[in-house]
Design a protein around this motif. Sequence first.
Motif, PDB file in Angstrom:
ATOM      1  N   LYS A 212       0.878  -1.243   0.067  1.00 47.35           N
ATOM      2  CA  LYS A 212      -0.003   0.029   0.029  1.00 47.35           C
ATOM      3  C   LYS A 212       0.966   1.312   0.109  1.00 47.35           C
ATOM      4  O   LYS A 212       0.643   2.146   0.842  1.00 47.35           O
ATOM      5  N   ALA A 213       1.782   1.174  -0.873  1.00 51.97           N
ATOM      6  CA  ALA A 213       2.871   2.504  -0.855  1.00 51.97           C
ATOM      7  C   ALA A 213       3.327   2.343  -2.343  1.00 51.97           C
ATOM      8  O   ALA A 213       3.322   1.371  -3.196  1.00 51.97           O
ATOM      9  N   MET A 214       4.079   3.455  -2.778  1.00 53.05           N
ATOM     10  CA  MET A 214       4.660   3.611  -3.954  1.00 53.05           C
ATOM     11  C   MET A 214       6.223   3.125  -3.607  1.00 53.05           C
ATOM     12  O   MET A 214       6.915   3.948  -2.908  1.00 53.05           O
ATOM     13  N   LEU A 215       6.618   1.995  -4.342  1.00 51.52           N
ATOM     14  CA  LEU A 215       7.746   1.402  -4.284  1.00 51.52           C
ATOM     15  C   LEU A 215       8.752   1.953  -5.232  1.00 51.52           C
ATOM     16  O   LEU A 215       8.607   2.292  -6.563  1.00 51.52           O
ATOM     17  N   LEU A 216       9.982   2.153  -4.980  1.00 51.37           N
ATOM     18  CA  LEU A 216      11.119   2.357  -5.848  1.00 51.37           C
ATOM     19  C   LEU A 216      11.597   1.088  -6.613  1.00 51.37           C
ATOM     20  O   LEU A 216      12.360   0.520  -6.447  1.00 51.37           O
ATOM     21  N   THR A 217      11.019   1.278  -7.967  1.00 51.91           N
ATOM     22  CA  THR A 217      11.108  -0.169  -8.780  1.00 51.91           C
ATOM     23  C   THR A 217      12.090  -0.088  -9.552  1.00 51.91           C
ATOM     24  O   THR A 217      12.619  -0.926  -9.928  1.00 51.91           O
ATOM     25  N   HIS A 218      12.555   1.196 -10.107  1.00 52.21           N
ATOM     26  CA  HIS A 218      13.754   0.992 -10.978  1.00 52.21           C
ATOM     27  C   HIS A 218      14.614   2.513 -10.842  1.00 52.21           C
ATOM     28  O   HIS A 218      13.975   3.347 -10.376  1.00 52.21           O
ATOM     29  N   ASP A 219      15.910   2.224 -10.582  1.00 46.34           N
ATOM     30  CA  ASP A 219      16.981   3.358 -10.445  1.00 46.34           C
ATOM     31  C   ASP A 219      18.098   3.181 -11.418  1.00 46.34           C
ATOM     32  O   ASP A 219      18.733   2.352 -11.505  1.00 46.34           O
ATOM     33  N   GLU A 220      17.767   4.016 -12.516  1.00 43.27           N
ATOM     34  CA  GLU A 220      18.566   3.997 -13.640  1.00 43.27           C
ATOM     35  C   GLU A 220      19.502   5.235 -14.107  1.00 43.27           C
ATOM     36  O   GLU A 220      19.203   6.388 -13.721  1.00 43.27           O
ATOM     37  N   MET A 221      20.621   5.053 -14.624  1.00 42.02           N
ATOM     38  CA  MET A 221      21.375   5.981 -15.279  1.00 42.02           C
ATOM     39  C   MET A 221      21.439   5.974 -16.808  1.00 42.02           C
ATOM     40  O   MET A 221      21.853   5.108 -17.387  1.00 42.02           O
ATOM     41  N   LEU A 222      20.969   6.926 -17.505  1.00 44.54           N
ATOM     42  CA  LEU A 222      20.651   6.737 -18.843  1.00 44.54           C
ATOM     43  C   LEU A 222      21.108   7.765 -19.621  1.00 44.54           C
ATOM     44  O   LEU A 222      21.147   9.056 -19.005  1.00 44.54           O
ATOM     45  N   ARG A 223      21.506   7.522 -20.734  1.00 44.28           N
ATOM     46  CA  ARG A 223      22.134   8.739 -21.697  1.00 44.28           C
ATOM     47  C   ARG A 223      21.019   9.512 -22.239  1.00 44.28           C
ATOM     48  O   ARG A 223      19.880   9.074 -22.549  1.00 44.28           O
ATOM     49  N   THR A 224      21.087  10.865 -22.305  1.00 43.57           N
ATOM     50  CA  THR A 224      20.220  11.710 -22.556  1.00 43.57           C
ATOM     51  C   THR A 224      20.441  12.317 -24.260  1.00 43.57           C
ATOM     52  O   THR A 224      21.736  12.383 -24.502  1.00 43.57           O
ATOM     53  N   SER A 225      19.372  12.534 -24.979  1.00 47.22           N
ATOM     54  CA  SER A 225      19.602  13.297 -26.255  1.00 47.22           C
ATOM     55  C   SER A 225      20.125  14.590 -25.872  1.00 47.22           C
ATOM     56  O   SER A 225      19.746  15.279 -24.969  1.00 47.22           O
ATOM     57  N   PRO A 226      20.680  15.341 -27.035  1.00 45.25           N
ATOM     58  CA  PRO A 226      21.266  16.632 -26.768  1.00 45.25           C
ATOM     59  C   PRO A 226      20.309  17.549 -26.376  1.00 45.25           C
ATOM     60  O   PRO A 226      20.132  18.683 -25.669  1.00 45.25           O
ATOM     61  N   ARG A 227      19.033  17.604 -26.857  1.00 48.70           N
ATOM     62  CA  ARG A 227      17.764  18.377 -26.762  1.00 48.70           C
ATOM     63  C   ARG A 227      17.229  18.167 -25.577  1.00 48.70           C
ATOM     64  O   ARG A 227      16.351  19.281 -24.979  1.00 48.70           O
ATOM     65  N   ASN A 228      17.500  17.157 -24.905  1.00 50.97           N
ATOM     66  CA  ASN A 228      16.893  16.826 -23.443  1.00 50.97           C
ATOM     67  C   ASN A 228      18.076  17.172 -22.568  1.00 50.97           C
ATOM     68  O   ASN A 228      17.471  17.149 -21.049  1.00 50.97           O
ATOM     69  N   ARG A 229      19.136  17.283 -22.556  1.00 55.12           N
ATOM     70  CA  ARG A 229      20.145  17.697 -21.872  1.00 55.12           C
ATOM     71  C   ARG A 229      19.841  18.904 -20.918  1.00 55.12           C
ATOM     72  O   ARG A 229      19.566  20.041 -21.476  1.00 55.12           O
ATOM     73  N   PRO A 230      19.974  18.831 -19.675  1.00 53.63           N
ATOM     74  CA  PRO A 230      19.719  19.975 -18.802  1.00 53.63           C
ATOM     75  C   PRO A 230      20.925  21.126 -19.098  1.00 53.63           C
ATOM     76  O   PRO A 230      22.130  20.658 -19.527  1.00 53.63           O
ATOM     77  N   PRO A 231      20.651  22.575 -18.839  1.00 55.94           N
ATOM     78  CA  PRO A 231      21.844  23.231 -19.175  1.00 55.94           C
ATOM     79  C   PRO A 231      22.939  23.165 -18.254  1.00 55.94           C
ATOM     80  O   PRO A 231      22.869  22.750 -17.303  1.00 55.94           O
ATOM     81  N   HIS A 232      24.151  23.546 -19.063  1.00 56.53           N
ATOM     82  CA  HIS A 232      25.504  23.249 -18.153  1.00 56.53           C
ATOM     83  C   HIS A 232      25.380  24.046 -16.642  1.00 56.53           C
ATOM     84  O   HIS A 232      25.125  25.159 -16.862  1.00 56.53           O
TER      85      HIS A 232
END
Length: 242
Positions: A212-232
Motif C-alpha cells: 500500500k505504497a509507491m515503491l522504488l522499482t527502477h533506479d537507472e542512469m541513462l544517456r540523454t539526447s542533446p535536446r533533453n540535456r539540462p543546461p550546463h
Amino acid sequence: MSPPRPRRRATAFVALLAATLAALVGCGDTGGLRGAGPTSTAISPERLWPSLTPASSPAFDIGEVDTAVVKGIAVPGDDIRKVNPVAVVRAEIDAAPGDYDGSKAPYRETGRRMADCGTGGDRSRCPVLASHYRDLTGDGRADLTLGFRQLPGELTAVRVYTVEKHRLVRVMEWDDAVSAVELAGRSVIIRSPSEVAGYEYRLQWTWDPQQKAMLLTHDEMLRTSPRNRPPHGSPSPSASSR
C-alpha cells in the motif's frame, strides 16, 4: 494437339514465379533482406563470491515503504479533488518546523513564500506547483500528485497522496534536483541531472498493492539526447536523497 489444361496451369505458374523472382532481384537494393551480421554468443549469468554471507538488513534507508496519515486534513466525501493542495503542503511544513522556520532552517524560503499561496499573495512566488490527479493505486479513484520547491536551493519535493478509510495518506515522498516528472500507468517517473555529462538519473516509483505504497522499482542512469540535456551547471541530485 493442345496440351492438357493442368500443364497449361503449371506453365503459367512457372512463368509467374520467374517474373516474381526477377522483380525481387531487381528491387533487392531498395528493401530486400540483408544480413545483420554475426550473432553474439549468449553468456550465462555468473554468480560471484558464493561464500559471501548474505546481508540481513539494508545499508541505506531510502524510504521504500514510508507512508503517513496527513493530520488535520479532511477529505470531503472521500474526494481527493476537494482537498486543498496548499493546505497539504502547510500541514507538512507544520509537522517539521525546524526545516522551514528560522534563519538556519534549510528550507526557510519555502516557509516564507507559503504566504504568497493565499488570497492576495503573489502566486508567482508560491512554491506549490500545479497539482495532478490520476488513479495510481488502481482503486478507480483519483489520487493526488503534487510538488513544491524546497527553497533556497534547487530541490523539488514530489509527493503522492491517496484516500484510505476517509483519511488522506501520503504514499510516496522524494526530494531531489528534478529535471522532469511523468505519470505512466501506476508509476511516477522522476528524471534528475547527473554529474556525468550526457546522462541523467531516472527513478520510477510504482504502486504496490501489498505494501500500500509507491515503491522504488527502477533506479537507472541513462544517456540523454542533446535536446533533453539540462543546461550546463544544473544542480546534481543531493547525496542525502540517494
